[in-house]
Design a protein around this motif. Structure first.
Motif, short mmCIF file in Angstrom:
data_model
loop_
_atom_site.label_atom_id
_atom_site.label_comp_id
_atom_site.label_asym_id
_atom_site.label_seq_id
_atom_site.Cartn_x
_atom_site.Cartn_y
_atom_site.Cartn_z
N THR A 54 -2.00 -0.31 3.83
CA THR A 54 -1.36 -0.93 4.95
C THR A 54 -1.52 -2.33 4.71
OG1 THR A 54 -3.46 -1.35 6.26
CG2 THR A 54 -2.15 0.79 6.46
N VAL A 59 -6.42 2.23 4.43
CA VAL A 59 -7.12 2.92 5.54
C VAL A 59 -7.08 4.42 5.52
CG1 VAL A 59 -6.16 1.19 7.22
CG2 VAL A 59 -4.83 3.36 6.80
N LYS A 61 -6.47 8.14 6.21
CA LYS A 61 -5.35 8.83 6.78
C LYS A 61 -5.47 9.45 8.08
CE LYS A 61 -2.81 10.21 2.37
NZ LYS A 61 -2.69 11.20 1.50
N GLY A 64 -7.02 6.05 10.41
CA GLY A 64 -6.35 5.15 10.68
C GLY A 64 -7.27 3.84 10.52
#
Length: 164
Positions: A54, A59, A61, A64
């Protein structure tokens, strides 16, 4: 004579401590010793299977959550240096993609072992340790790599030699 023995012993202790510290900063070793028991055995597989990039960093999966935040909160009980080394390695793995696994793993064990056993940097040129071949030139005709992939592979293998 006793003074020489003491000096030799002191030098040996310093050499051992420096080499131990160098081994501890190896991100492959950090992952294998601290992460692989609960996650997949290799960091490359972990990154490709479990992380996404990101604008804020890598991050998980599933969660998050930023991997850096997760590690800094105590997951894995890593030192700040180990966290930095591991995050750098995860980011490098993500940026380099799965090129070694797609093109090379069929004949070569893994990138880190292969680079450290078979390659060397001579005057900043990646070279076969025993063949003295320029790896960039060799890869243009080896491993089903096109010119762009060959250059990327040189970067990947060179990185493996520099992270120790």
């Amino acid at each position: 004579m006793k003074q020489l023995v003491k000096i030799g012993l002191a030098i040996s202790v310093v050499f051992w401590a420096v080499s131990l510290n160098a081994q501890q900063s190896d991100p492959h070793l950090i992952y294998e010793q601290n992460c692989a028991a609960c996650h997949v055995p290799h960091a490359g597989d972990f990154v490709s299977e479990n992380l996404v990039a990101t604008e804020n960093g890598l991050v998980g999966k599933a969660s998050g959550r930023l991997v850096l935040d997760f590690l800094e909160a105590g997951h894995g009980r890593l030192s700040d240096k180990e966290i930095d080394d591991l995050i750098d390695q995860f980011e490098f793995i993500h940026e380099s993609g799965r090129l070694f696994q797609e093109k090379c793993i069929i004949c070569h064990d893994n990138a880190a072992k292969f680079a450290r056993l078979k390659l060397i940097l001579r005057d900043d040129i990646l070279t076969g340790r025993y063949t003295d071949r320029n790896v960039a030139e060799f890869l243009l005709h080896h491993g089903r790599l096109d010119a762009t992939e060959a250059q990327k592979m040189v970067e990947i293998l060179t990185h493996q030699l520099q992270v120790e």
